[in-house]
Design an enzyme around this catalytic site. Structure first.
Site, PDB file in Angstrom:
ATOM      1  NE  ARG A 229      46.077  49.034  88.248  1.00 30.70           N
ATOM      2  CZ  ARG A 229      47.090  48.680  87.471  1.00 30.70           C
ATOM      3  NH1 ARG A 229      48.222  48.247  88.009  1.00 30.70           N
ATOM      4  NH2 ARG A 229      46.997  48.756  86.165  1.00 30.70           N
TER       5      ARG A 229
ATOM      6  N   GLY B 100      47.309  47.051  79.446  1.00 28.75           N
ATOM      7  CA  GLY B 100      47.342  46.050  78.379  1.00 28.75           C
ATOM      8  C   GLY B 100      45.973  45.490  78.046  1.00 28.75           C
TER       9      GLY B 100
ATOM     10  N   GLY C 282      49.077  52.883  83.612  1.00 29.05           N
ATOM     11  CA  GLY C 282      49.427  53.513  84.884  1.00 29.05           C
ATOM     12  C   GLY C 282      50.033  54.901  84.744  1.00 29.05           C
TER      13      GLY C 282
ATOM     14  CE  LYS D 258      62.571  48.165  76.139  1.00 26.06           C
ATOM     15  NZ  LYS D 258      62.812  46.848  76.740  1.00 26.06           N
TER      16      LYS D 258
END
Ligand code: AMP
Length: 381
Positions: free
Chosen positions: A37, A356, A333, A182
């Site tokens: 990044r 996201g 990531g 999840k």
């Protein structure tokens, strides 16, 4: 036509410019474990310095609740200094000044006007370049852009253009590959994306809640019991046949890197074993779907790829993404790290700096940090 100005529309010579970059790097024992990044953010900062601007750059790092030395931006400033010819200062000085973690101030996540005003002080131009953060309405993504003339930075523009190919008439078949721990994190994404895609391949820890909802025995695999009803909702929906789940999995005696492990069909997972990766037949199945696609987006590892015995599912997706001639983008990531570890970064069409934010874009949602830029779209200089 995009509803924002870019750096091509403004003259920054002699200006104090504030840049919101995404310098939220992974840290391991206080050290930066991946500087992707920082490297991605630098060209924008260097371009501004070359254009005669005094550059301040701000970002969040991790999720501190207040000032916490473990999340200081100082190591990021040091790492940046080593990657550029420009002078880099921390908090003060330098052609590029790296400011301290925006999340040290609780006003950041609250989008507090006082914090926004503090960020905007003496700033002539705000450059929003943090694609990974524009899905959040925070002081450094929205508040400050309401106060100062603002443009989209080149990294952000590149991301929005790449994602545009998924949003406006994507070439079909359009395939999305989802993994990660999840299912609760990705329920909204699955529900909103399913009607838009032709096929959705799902692996990772999240597939076991779905398999259980379908009545499979999944042993001690990661299952979110409280999500079973929500999962059944989309399994009973009109697009459920678009979802392809693993047919075989790598199972282990316990959740450990060195645990005894073997491959089994999903239908035959014995009680007491835990699924930590997808199996070989699944790799072939998923790769064959990717091969027939024209547009593919991938977010999330297929297994516990941090541990060598449970890495092959994630690697298989990375290879399939690299091999296809389809338009391919990878976000998140972990997926990007897996791609980089195999040296395949340059083999996909687009490596995204956002996780996201990319998913929310693909769902068709408006990103507040981009939407706010439209108020300055008429202020060309
Ligand atoms: P996320 O943060 O949701 O993208 O999930 C990434 C994490 O999911 C990685 O750290 C993986 O180790 C983990 N993961 C992937 N597959 C599994 C699995 N089958 N069981 C438990 N964790 C998993």
């Amino acid at each position: 036509m995009p509803d924002y100005l870019t750096l091509d529309d403004v003259d920054v010579d002699g200006m104090d410019v504030l840049v919101r970059s995404d310098l939220n790097v992974p840290l391991e024992n206080g050290a930066i474990s991946d500087d992707f990044r920082i490297r991605a953010a630098l060209p924008t900062l260097e371009r501004l310095v070359d254009g005669g601007a005094r550059v301040r750059v701000c970002t969040h790092l991790g999720r501190p609740d207040g000032p916490d030395p473990a999340y200081s931006l100082r190591p990021v400033a040091d790492a940046m200094a080593a990657l550029t010819e420009k002078e880099v200062g921390f908090e003060t000085g330098g052609q590029i000044t790296v400011m301290e973690n925006t999340r040290f101030d609780p006003g950041e996540t609250a989008n507090d006007p006082t914090m926004a005003a503090r960020l905007a002080e003496d700033v002539g131009l705000f450059v929003q370049d943090a694609f990974g953060s524009v899905h959040r309405a925070h002081a450094s993504t929205v508040g400050v852009a309401e106060l100062v003339r603002s443009v989209a930075g080149p990294l952000l523009v590149g991301e929005l253009e790449a994602f545009g190919r998924f949003l406006v008439d994507p070439e079909v078949p359009y395939v999305v590959v989802l993994g990660g721990a999840k299912v609760s994190d990705k329920l909204g994404v699955i529900e909103n994306l399913l009607p838009r895609v032709d096929v959705m391949l799902i692996g990772g820890g999240m597939c076991f809640t779905i398999l259980k909802a379908k009545g499979e025995e999944v042993g001690t695999s990661l299952v979110e019991e409280d999500q079973l009803d929500s999962v059944k909702r989309f399994l009973d929906g009109p697009d459920s046949e678009k979802i392809i789940l693993p047919v075989d999995v790598v199972i282990a005696k316990e959740f450990a890197e060195t645990a005894e492990h073997k491959v089994t069909y999903v239908k035959e997972i014995p009680p007491g074993w835990t699924g930590l990766d997808v199996g070989r037949e699944t790799n072939q199945l998923f790769a064959s779907v990717i091969r027939t696609a024209e547009t593919v987006f991938w977010n999330g590892p297929m297994g516990v790829f941090e541990w060598e015995p449970f890495r092959s599912g994630t690697e298989a997706i990375a290879r399939a993404m690299a091999e296809t001639t389809a338009f391919t983008a990878v976000g998140g990531g972990d997926s990007v790290a897996a791609l980089r570890a195999l040296g395949l970064e340059s083999e996909v069409s687009h490596v995204s700096t956002g996780g996201g934010a990319g998913l929310e874009l693909l769902e068709g949602r408006e990103l507040p940090g981009v939407a706010v830029l439209s108020r300055w779209a008429g202020s060309r200089s």
